[in-house]
Every structure is written in structure tokens, then in C-alpha cells.
Design an enzyme around this catalytic site. Structure first.
Site, short mmCIF file in Angstrom:
data_model
loop_
_atom_site.label_atom_id
_atom_site.label_comp_id
_atom_site.label_asym_id
_atom_site.label_seq_id
_atom_site.Cartn_x
_atom_site.Cartn_y
_atom_site.Cartn_z
N TYR A 146 5.43 17.40 -1.86
CA TYR A 146 5.24 17.14 -3.29
C TYR A 146 3.83 17.53 -3.73
O TYR A 146 3.63 18.34 -4.65
CB TYR A 146 5.50 15.65 -3.59
CG TYR A 146 5.07 15.26 -4.98
CD1 TYR A 146 5.61 15.89 -6.10
CD2 TYR A 146 4.09 14.26 -5.16
CE1 TYR A 146 5.19 15.54 -7.37
CE2 TYR A 146 3.69 13.91 -6.43
CZ TYR A 146 4.23 14.55 -7.54
OH TYR A 146 3.81 14.21 -8.79
N ARG A 160 -4.14 0.99 -5.30
CA ARG A 160 -3.89 2.12 -6.19
C ARG A 160 -4.59 1.90 -7.53
O ARG A 160 -4.91 0.78 -7.91
CB ARG A 160 -2.38 2.28 -6.47
CG ARG A 160 -1.55 2.66 -5.25
CD ARG A 160 -1.80 4.10 -4.85
NE ARG A 160 -1.00 4.51 -3.69
CZ ARG A 160 -1.34 4.32 -2.42
NH1 ARG A 160 -2.49 3.71 -2.11
NH2 ARG A 160 -0.56 4.74 -1.45
N1 UDP Z 1 5.17 -0.22 -2.92
C1 UDP Z 1 5.70 -1.38 -2.34
N2 UDP Z 1 6.98 -1.73 -2.67
C2 UDP Z 1 7.75 -1.01 -3.53
C3 UDP Z 1 7.19 0.16 -4.12
C4 UDP Z 1 5.90 0.52 -3.77
O1 UDP Z 1 5.04 -2.05 -1.56
O2 UDP Z 1 8.92 -1.38 -3.78
C5 UDP Z 1 3.78 0.16 -2.60
C6 UDP Z 1 3.68 1.58 -2.01
O3 UDP Z 1 3.82 1.54 -0.61
C7 UDP Z 1 2.27 1.98 -2.47
C8 UDP Z 1 2.08 1.26 -3.79
O4 UDP Z 1 3.07 0.22 -3.81
O5 UDP Z 1 1.32 1.50 -1.57
C9 UDP Z 1 2.30 2.15 -4.99
O6 UDP Z 1 3.52 2.83 -4.81
P1 UDP Z 1 4.21 3.67 -5.96
O7 UDP Z 1 5.51 4.19 -5.37
O8 UDP Z 1 4.32 2.84 -7.19
O9 UDP Z 1 3.21 4.86 -6.27
P2 UDP Z 1 2.54 5.97 -5.32
O10 UDP Z 1 1.17 5.47 -5.03
O11 UDP Z 1 3.40 6.14 -4.11
O12 UDP Z 1 2.52 7.18 -6.19
#
Ligand code: UDP
Length: 324
Positions: free
Chosen positions: A140, A220
Site C-alpha cells: 500500500y 497514532r
Molecule cells: N487497532 C486496534 N483494533 C482495531 C483497529 C485498529 O487495536 O480494531 C489499532 C491498530 O493496530 C493501530 C491503531 O489501532 O495500532 C490504528 O489503526 P487504524 O487501522 O485505525 O489505522 P492505521 O494506523 O493502521 O492506518
């Protein structure tokens, strides 16, 4: 001005269309509705077309002169990109090439491109600015970086003006306008937390509690979609005086852990969020926080949604109204 918003039926694209229409601009939305929603196209005409089908793409340019394109169409799930790299390079790179060629045929010389923090890979500094090394760790991020490179080449070969905006974690909604984050298969943290709060989904899985962060969960940088829309509008102004290809990082410059997001959402929703520990998710860096100093300085970007509670509250307002 007349804008072509590619992917305008999707999450960030629909917020962009709302912003542009509110400024009095004409909007045409191009979307294949593979992940977008017809009902999210509330501003401007929808042209159902696919970037991989150049003939259908022509229809989007047939409705009158387009001054600039905003390009949100993409496959954007990290895990899926690892499993299906061909699909990601085809949709994100080949699809964008078709769009760029159509723009060239129609003499459209301005583009704002949705890029991502995933172009950087694992961070080597606390805050990620534009000069941070770009070493994507999944298809990606690699596909988005390839397009950034194509845009730089297009600037020198054809004089295309472009700005790539690298979003960190897009979040929030505009419930008063009936738009928010609605993915058929939701993988993002905030919508999953709110669905768990509403009892519309399973208990939230916390992916990894053994990261080298203060509470062990990933950190994040959450930035509101309306602030992203504002940055796109400013990027367009910037192009007037800055030819060539440029890139800016967009985030609030402050990180929140998964546990902090859950706690803030519990306060906003006024209820406990059912959650359970789960293994780490492949491809997740421990910390991703933007330095947006350059966007603030050069574009004059000034995010309005700097409070995590307010961002989550806007998403909560939208999620409560949905019958998932
Ligand atoms: N995350 C989580 N549970 C979920 C979705 C995401 O613990 O159901 C965690 C994920 O591992 C990351 C953070 O939340 O550390 C943000 O994930 P998201 O998918 O929202 O965005 P990304 O940073 O991957 O673009």
C-alpha cells in the site's frame, strides 16, 4: 471553479466535496462505488466510472472544463495490500496513470493527490517530517510512493502541478451533513471502538499491548477529515505560485495510544467499551506521529480539530445515526 473529485463517494472524498460545494465550487464526483456510497454523493453530479477503464473515465471529463482534480480513489488497507499486491499496484498505480493521461488529454494541469504516512515505513525519528526516509514496509505505502515519483516526473515532462498530501490517521465525521466513515469491512480503530460501544460490533480487539510505548499499545496521530479538506483547498492555492510536484505531511503532531482512544471514546459515549487483548497486527509500526510544520508554514494550514475528544464526538454523532 469546477473540480473533479475522484473517490468522492468515499470517506475523505465526500468531506472534500462538501467543503468545495460550501465554497461555491462546482463538483463532479467520479467513483466506481466499489467501496464508496451513492448516498454520500450529496454535492455535485456522480459519474460512475472506473480508473481502470479509460473509456468510462472519459465520461467524467465530458461534462465541461475541469480546473483541477482531487484524487482520493485507492485501495487502502495495509493487511490486504500484503495479501493482494497486484490488486494494489493495479488500482493505485495503473489506475492513477490512466487518470493522469486523461488529465493530460483534457489539458487539466492541477492535481491534489491523497498520499499516506505509510510511504515512510518504520519511523526513525519521533516526529515524521517530509525529509524522513521513505521506506514503505507494505505494498500500500509502496504504491502511493510510486505515484509520488510519477508526479515528480510528470512535473518535469509535462508541467503538471501537483501536491501529495500524506495523511496520518484520518478520523471524525460531519454528522450535520450526513457523512462519516462507513467501510463495509471496518478495520479502523475509531469506528470499531464506536461500533463496540453501540453494541453493533464485537468487543474491540486491541492489537498488541507489548509495543515500546507508555501503555504498550500503538500510538497514532488522528486528524479530522474536515481539516484534511481544508488542507486540500490550501494546496490548490499554493499551486498557483508554486509549479512542480510537492508533498506535505498532515497530522496534529500529537500521538494517542489505542488505550487512550478507547478511554476518550468511553467518556464521549458515556459507557464502557467492551474490549479484549489480541495479537499484534502485521505491518503496524509502534508510533506514527506527524510533523506538519511545513504544511502550517507553507500552506498556512491550521487544523481546527485539535482535541481528540471533539474528533471522536463528531464520529460518535454520525455512528449513532447509522443502522449497521
Ligand atoms: N487497532 C486496534 N483494533 C482495531 C483497529 C485498529 O487495536 O480494531 C489499532 C491498530 O493496530 C493501530 C491503531 O489501532 O495500532 C490504528 O489503526 P487504524 O487501522 O485505525 O489505522 P492505521 O494506523 O493502521 O492506518
Amino acid at each position: 471553479m469546477h473540480f473533479l473529485v475522484c473517490g468522492g463517494a468515499g470517506y475523505i472524498g465526500s468531506h472534500m466535496a462538501q467543503w468545495l460545494a460550501a465554497q461555491g465550487h462546482q463538483v463532479t464526483v467520479l467513483d466506481n462505488l466499489s467501496t464508496g456510497h451513492r448516498e454520500a454523493v450529496r454535492w455535485g453530479e456522480l459519474v460512475e466510472a472506473d480508473l481502470l477503464d479509460p473509456a468510462s473515465l472519459e465520461r467524467a471529463f465530458a461534462g465541461g472544463r475541469i480546473d483541477a482534480v482531487m484524487h482520493f480513489c485507492a485501495s487502502s488497507l495495509v493487511g490486504e495490500s500484503v495479501r493482494e499486491p497486484y490488486a494494489y499496484y493495479r488500482n493505485n498505480v495503473a489506475g492513477t496513470l490512466n487518470l493522469l493521461e486523461a488529465m493530460r488529454r483534457h489539458g487539466v494541469e492541477r492535481l491534489v493527490f491523497s498520499s499516506t504516512a505509510a510511504v515512510f515505513g518504520n519511523p526513525v525519528s519521533e516526529l515524521i517530517d517530509e525529509d524522513h526516509p521513505k521506506s514503505p514496509i507494505n505494498p500500500y505505502g509502496a504504491s502511493k510512493l510510486m505515484v509520488e515519483r510519477i508526479l515528480a516526473d510528470a512535473a518535469s515532462a509535462y508541467g503538471l502541478r501537483s501536491i501529495a498530501l500524506r495523511y496520518f490517521n484520518a478520523a471524525g465525521a460531519l454528522p450535520q451533513h450526513g457523512i462519516g466513515e462507513a467501510h463495509a469491512c471496518e478495520t479502523h480503530l475509531i469506528p470499531n471502538v464506536l461500533k463496540a460501544a453501540l453494541g453493533h460490533g464485537p468487543a474491540l480487539k486491541v492489537f498488541g499491548e507489548d509495543y515500546p510505548t507508555p501503555d504498550g499499545t500503538c500510538v497514532r496521530d488522528y486528524v479530522h477529515v474536515q481539516d484534511l479538506a481544508q488542507a486540500h483547498a490550501l494546496a490548490l492555492d499554493y499551486m498557483d505560485t508554486h509549479p512542480g510536484a510537492h508533498a506535505f505531511n498532515l497530522g496534529n503532531g500529537r500521538g494517542f495510544s489505542v488505550r487512550e482512544v478507547i478511554a476518550a471514546a468511553a467518556e464521549v459515549a458515556g459507557r464502557d467499551i467492551p474490549c479484549e487483548a489480541a495479537p499484534r497486527r502485521a505491518g503496524d509500526p509502534a508510533v506514527l506521529v506527524a510533523s506538519s510544520v511545513r504544511a502550517r508554514r507553507e500552506l498556512g494550514w491550521s487544523p481546527e480539530w485539535t482535541d481528540l475528544h471533539a474528533i471522536i464526538e463528531s464520529a460518535w454523532g454520525w455512528h449513532r445515526d447509522q443502522a449497521f
